[in-house]
Design a protein around this motif. Structure first.
Motif, PDB file in Angstrom:
ATOM      1  N   LEU A  41      73.834  50.339  64.102  1.00  4.78           N
ATOM      2  CA  LEU A  41      75.151  50.007  64.571  1.00  4.78           C
ATOM      3  C   LEU A  41      75.688  50.363  65.590  1.00  4.78           C
ATOM      4  O   LEU A  41      76.537  49.576  66.599  1.00  4.78           O
ATOM      5  CB  LEU A  41      75.482  50.176  62.906  1.00  4.78           C
ATOM      6  N   ALA A  42      75.612  51.683  65.868  1.00  2.00           N
ATOM      7  CA  ALA A  42      77.223  51.937  67.244  1.00  2.00           C
ATOM      8  C   ALA A  42      76.015  52.190  68.168  1.00  2.00           C
ATOM      9  O   ALA A  42      76.872  51.631  69.330  1.00  2.00           O
ATOM     10  CB  ALA A  42      75.963  53.983  67.013  1.00  2.00           C
ATOM     11  N   ALA A  43      73.925  51.737  68.191  1.00  2.00           N
ATOM     12  CA  ALA A  43      74.000  51.226  69.464  1.00  2.00           C
ATOM     13  C   ALA A  43      75.036  49.544  69.860  1.00  2.00           C
ATOM     14  O   ALA A  43      74.412  49.423  70.734  1.00  2.00           O
ATOM     15  CB  ALA A  43      72.155  50.846  68.991  1.00  2.00           C
ATOM     16  N   VAL A  44      74.509  49.043  68.929  1.00  2.00           N
ATOM     17  CA  VAL A  44      74.813  47.355  69.062  1.00  2.00           C
ATOM     18  C   VAL A  44      76.460  47.585  68.832  1.00  2.00           C
ATOM     19  O   VAL A  44      76.916  46.679  69.953  1.00  2.00           O
ATOM     20  CB  VAL A  44      75.031  46.892  67.766  1.00  2.00           C
ATOM     21  N   ILE A  45      77.058  48.103  68.553  1.00  3.86           N
ATOM     22  CA  ILE A  45      78.670  48.043  69.060  1.00  3.86           C
ATOM     23  C   ILE A  45      78.982  49.269  70.246  1.00  3.86           C
ATOM     24  O   ILE A  45      79.332  48.334  70.734  1.00  3.86           O
ATOM     25  CB  ILE A  45      79.655  49.142  67.848  1.00  3.86           C
ATOM     26  N   GLY A  46      77.996  49.469  70.525  1.00  5.26           N
ATOM     27  CA  GLY A  46      78.775  49.887  72.533  1.00  5.26           C
ATOM     28  C   GLY A  46      77.970  49.006  72.892  1.00  5.26           C
ATOM     29  O   GLY A  46      78.723  48.985  74.299  1.00  5.26           O
ATOM     30  N   SER A  51      79.160  44.780  77.071  1.00  7.40           N
ATOM     31  CA  SER A  51      79.569  44.029  77.575  1.00  7.40           C
ATOM     32  C   SER A  51      78.445  43.015  76.949  1.00  7.40           C
ATOM     33  O   SER A  51      77.596  43.534  76.094  1.00  7.40           O
ATOM     34  CB  SER A  51      79.172  43.986  79.254  1.00  7.40           C
ATOM     35  N   VAL A  52      78.789  41.500  76.936  1.00  8.72           N
ATOM     36  CA  VAL A  52      77.605  40.771  75.896  1.00  8.72           C
ATOM     37  C   VAL A  52      76.106  40.877  76.046  1.00  8.72           C
ATOM     38  O   VAL A  52      75.770  40.907  75.251  1.00  8.72           O
ATOM     39  CB  VAL A  52      78.497  39.274  76.112  1.00  8.72           C
ATOM     40  N   GLY A  53      75.928  41.334  77.511  1.00 12.43           N
ATOM     41  CA  GLY A  53      74.346  41.106  78.283  1.00 12.43           C
ATOM     42  C   GLY A  53      74.251  42.235  77.686  1.00 12.43           C
ATOM     43  O   GLY A  53      72.733  42.662  76.783  1.00 12.43           O
ATOM     44  N   ALA A  54      75.103  43.565  77.647  1.00 13.73           N
ATOM     45  CA  ALA A  54      74.379  44.957  77.179  1.00 13.73           C
ATOM     46  C   ALA A  54      74.421  44.556  75.111  1.00 13.73           C
ATOM     47  O   ALA A  54      73.419  45.342  74.739  1.00 13.73           O
ATOM     48  CB  ALA A  54      75.387  45.431  77.850  1.00 13.73           C
ATOM     49  N   PHE A  56      73.218  42.576  74.036  1.00 12.76           N
ATOM     50  CA  PHE A  56      71.996  41.028  73.484  1.00 12.76           C
ATOM     51  C   PHE A  56      71.515  42.577  73.498  1.00 12.76           C
ATOM     52  O   PHE A  56      70.186  42.343  72.490  1.00 12.76           O
ATOM     53  CB  PHE A  56      72.124  40.455  73.540  1.00 12.76           C
ATOM     54  N   GLY A  57      71.089  43.110  74.660  1.00 14.89           N
ATOM     55  CA  GLY A  57      70.261  44.083  74.835  1.00 14.89           C
ATOM     56  C   GLY A  57      69.884  45.133  73.955  1.00 14.89           C
ATOM     57  O   GLY A  57      68.755  45.532  73.381  1.00 14.89           O
ATOM     58  N   ALA A  58      71.237  45.225  73.473  1.00 20.59           N
ATOM     59  CA  ALA A  58      70.947  47.042  72.998  1.00 20.59           C
ATOM     60  C   ALA A  58      70.943  46.580  70.813  1.00 20.59           C
ATOM     61  O   ALA A  58      69.950  46.955  69.798  1.00 20.59           O
ATOM     62  CB  ALA A  58      72.656  47.546  72.621  1.00 20.59           C
ATOM     63  N   LEU A  59      70.910  44.715  70.837  1.00 20.15           N
ATOM     64  CA  LEU A  59      71.079  44.183  69.215  1.00 20.15           C
ATOM     65  C   LEU A  59      68.789  44.797  69.537  1.00 20.15           C
ATOM     66  O   LEU A  59      68.726  44.624  67.918  1.00 20.15           O
ATOM     67  CB  LEU A  59      71.517  42.771  69.347  1.00 20.15           C
ATOM     68  N   ILE A  60      68.607  44.150  70.702  1.00 22.82           N
ATOM     69  CA  ILE A  60      67.638  43.534  70.021  1.00 22.82           C
ATOM     70  C   ILE A  60      66.590  45.516  70.245  1.00 22.82           C
ATOM     71  O   ILE A  60      65.729  45.254  69.313  1.00 22.82           O
ATOM     72  CB  ILE A  60      66.253  42.643  71.011  1.00 22.82           C
ATOM     73  N   PHE A  61      66.854  45.863  70.841  1.00 23.93           N
ATOM     74  CA  PHE A  61      65.999  47.802  71.391  1.00 23.93           C
ATOM     75  C   PHE A  61      66.185  48.329  70.405  1.00 23.93           C
ATOM     76  O   PHE A  61      65.470  48.796  70.289  1.00 23.93           O
ATOM     77  CB  PHE A  61      66.519  48.152  72.490  1.00 23.93           C
ATOM     78  N   ALA A  62      67.915  48.068  69.950  1.00 22.43           N
ATOM     79  CA  ALA A  62      68.225  49.260  68.907  1.00 22.43           C
ATOM     80  C   ALA A  62      67.401  48.538  67.093  1.00 22.43           C
ATOM     81  O   ALA A  62      67.107  49.043  66.869  1.00 22.43           O
ATOM     82  CB  ALA A  62      69.044  48.964  68.401  1.00 22.43           C
ATOM     83  N   THR A  63      67.305  47.339  67.365  1.00 25.96           N
ATOM     84  CA  THR A  63      66.846  47.118  66.409  1.00 25.96           C
ATOM     85  C   THR A  63      64.891  47.504  66.319  1.00 25.96           C
ATOM     86  O   THR A  63      64.868  47.657  65.158  1.00 25.96           O
ATOM     87  CB  THR A  63      66.660  45.402  65.861  1.00 25.96           C
ATOM     88  N   LEU A  64      64.069  46.892  67.282  1.00 25.52           N
ATOM     89  CA  LEU A  64      63.339  48.036  67.642  1.00 25.52           C
ATOM     90  C   LEU A  64      63.222  48.590  67.293  1.00 25.52           C
ATOM     91  O   LEU A  64      61.450  49.586  66.106  1.00 25.52           O
ATOM     92  CB  LEU A  64      62.470  46.831  69.001  1.00 25.52           C
ATOM     93  N   GLY A  65      63.995  49.684  67.956  1.00 24.25           N
ATOM     94  CA  GLY A  65      64.090  51.327  67.749  1.00 24.25           C
ATOM     95  C   GLY A  65      63.866  51.616  66.135  1.00 24.25           C
ATOM     96  O   GLY A  65      63.573  52.654  65.718  1.00 24.25           O
ATOM     97  N   ALA A  66      64.520  51.206  65.785  1.00 26.06           N
ATOM     98  CA  ALA A  66      64.297  51.453  64.275  1.00 26.06           C
ATOM     99  C   ALA A  66      63.851  51.125  63.442  1.00 26.06           C
ATOM    100  O   ALA A  66      63.894  51.839  62.286  1.00 26.06           O
ATOM    101  CB  ALA A  66      66.511  50.843  63.572  1.00 26.06           C
TER     102      ALA A  66
END
Length: 96
Positions: A41-46, A51-54, A56-66
């Motif tokens: 959640l912190a990565a996605v909010i951050g 930015s919107v691109g960052a 969506f990138g955080a959404l993908i990579f944070a999900t994989l990382g978690a």
């Protein structure tokens, strides 16, 4: 003499007749999932704050990382439980 009540008394069993690890592992796994969710959640909010691109990138990579982190912890905790199952089965074979 083993204490059958469990709980806090098992922490002070200096003969190690009762192991608390199988009980604690459940709590550790719950904490792993909670901290992974908070980190996600912190990565996605951050990311979306940046930015919107960052975001969506955080959404993908944070999900994989978690998911990978939770998977790795699950395997580690299962290996620990396997060691205790081996101990229990060895005691049965030895007739203790």
């Amino acid at each position: 003499m083993a204490n059958d009540q469990g709980g806090i008394n098992d922490l002070f069993d200096f003969t190690f007749t009762k192991f608390i690890t199988p009980t604690v592992i459940r709590i550790v796994y719950i904490l792993v999932i909670v901290f992974a969710a908070i980190g996600w959640l912190a990565a996605v909010i951050g990311g979306f704050t940046s930015s919107v691109g960052a975001g969506f990138g955080a959404l993908i990579f944070a999900t994989l990382g978690a998911l990978i982190g939770i998977l790795m912890w699950r395997v580690l905790l299962e290996l620990t439980m396997v060691i205790f199952k081996i101990k229990d089965n060895t005691e049965k074979i030895a007739g203790e």
